[in-house]
Design a protein around this motif. Sequence first.
Motif, PDB file in Angstrom:
ATOM      1  N   ASP A  39      28.707 -73.491  -7.941  1.00 56.89           N
ATOM      2  CA  ASP A  39      29.203 -72.311  -8.662  1.00 56.89           C
ATOM      3  C   ASP A  39      30.716 -72.378  -8.857  1.00 56.89           C
ATOM      4  O   ASP A  39      31.231 -72.029  -9.916  1.00 56.89           O
ATOM      5  CB  ASP A  39      28.825 -71.027  -7.918  1.00 56.89           C
ATOM      6  CG  ASP A  39      27.331 -70.739  -7.967  1.00 56.89           C
ATOM      7  OD1 ASP A  39      26.632 -71.322  -8.826  1.00 56.89           O
ATOM      8  OD2 ASP A  39      26.860 -69.924  -7.153  1.00 56.89           O
ATOM      9  N   ALA A  89      27.157 -72.880  -3.515  1.00 55.58           N
ATOM     10  CA  ALA A  89      28.466 -72.238  -3.655  1.00 55.58           C
ATOM     11  C   ALA A  89      29.450 -73.215  -4.310  1.00 55.58           C
ATOM     12  O   ALA A  89      30.202 -72.835  -5.211  1.00 55.58           O
ATOM     13  CB  ALA A  89      28.998 -71.780  -2.296  1.00 55.58           C
ATOM     14  N   VAL A 106      32.044 -68.391  -2.639  1.00 53.73           N
ATOM     15  CA  VAL A 106      32.363 -68.657  -4.043  1.00 53.73           C
ATOM     16  C   VAL A 106      33.725 -68.084  -4.426  1.00 53.73           C
ATOM     17  O   VAL A 106      34.583 -68.786  -4.968  1.00 53.73           O
ATOM     18  CB  VAL A 106      31.259 -68.110  -4.974  1.00 53.73           C
ATOM     19  CG1 VAL A 106      31.643 -68.275  -6.431  1.00 53.73           C
ATOM     20  CG2 VAL A 106      29.941 -68.812  -4.706  1.00 53.73           C
TER      21      VAL A 106
END
Length: 190
Positions: free
Chosen positions: A149, A146, A177
Amino acid sequence: MIGRLAGLLAEKNPPQILIDCQGVGYEVWVPMSTFYQLPGLGERITLLTHFVVREDAQLLYGFGGEPERAAFRQLIKVSGIGPRMALAVLSGMSVDDLAQAITAQDAARLTKVPGIGKKTAERLLLELKGKLGADLAAPSAPASDAQADIQQALLALGYSDKEAAAAVKALPPDVGVSDGIRLALKALAR
């Protein structure tokens, strides 16, 4: 074939120099980073070299250190990049800057070099990934998928590696995210 030259600096005509090696003058093409570090005329100089033989010419390229020569050799292996273009890249940015651009996959940084367009920059990033700059550690590796990202989203929005890494580091470790991007953007807007 010719790996190193040592002699007296006879002429300086950027980006070419002439080195007198016991009566034999070698014309050597050098990147501007090496050119700016040259001693005065008539002084001793030692350069690492790369010899290129073409159908119509034999050219000698010189470098102040091994990192520059190694980067040059990696650059000329890329499809569509010849010695002159590789010299232009090394004249436009240091080896460290080039390695960081490759590691960060930053095409915009490469397109600032005269003669490097978007397609050429993307080809350089693709073909040199893992070959040049792999030894440089990323500023801060994200702890989870996460966070990775979130950091990629911030980079895509135009934030620098340093800013994105700092923003991700300040986030709670278990953030999602979408929430993480929102929180990071708020933190960066301050």
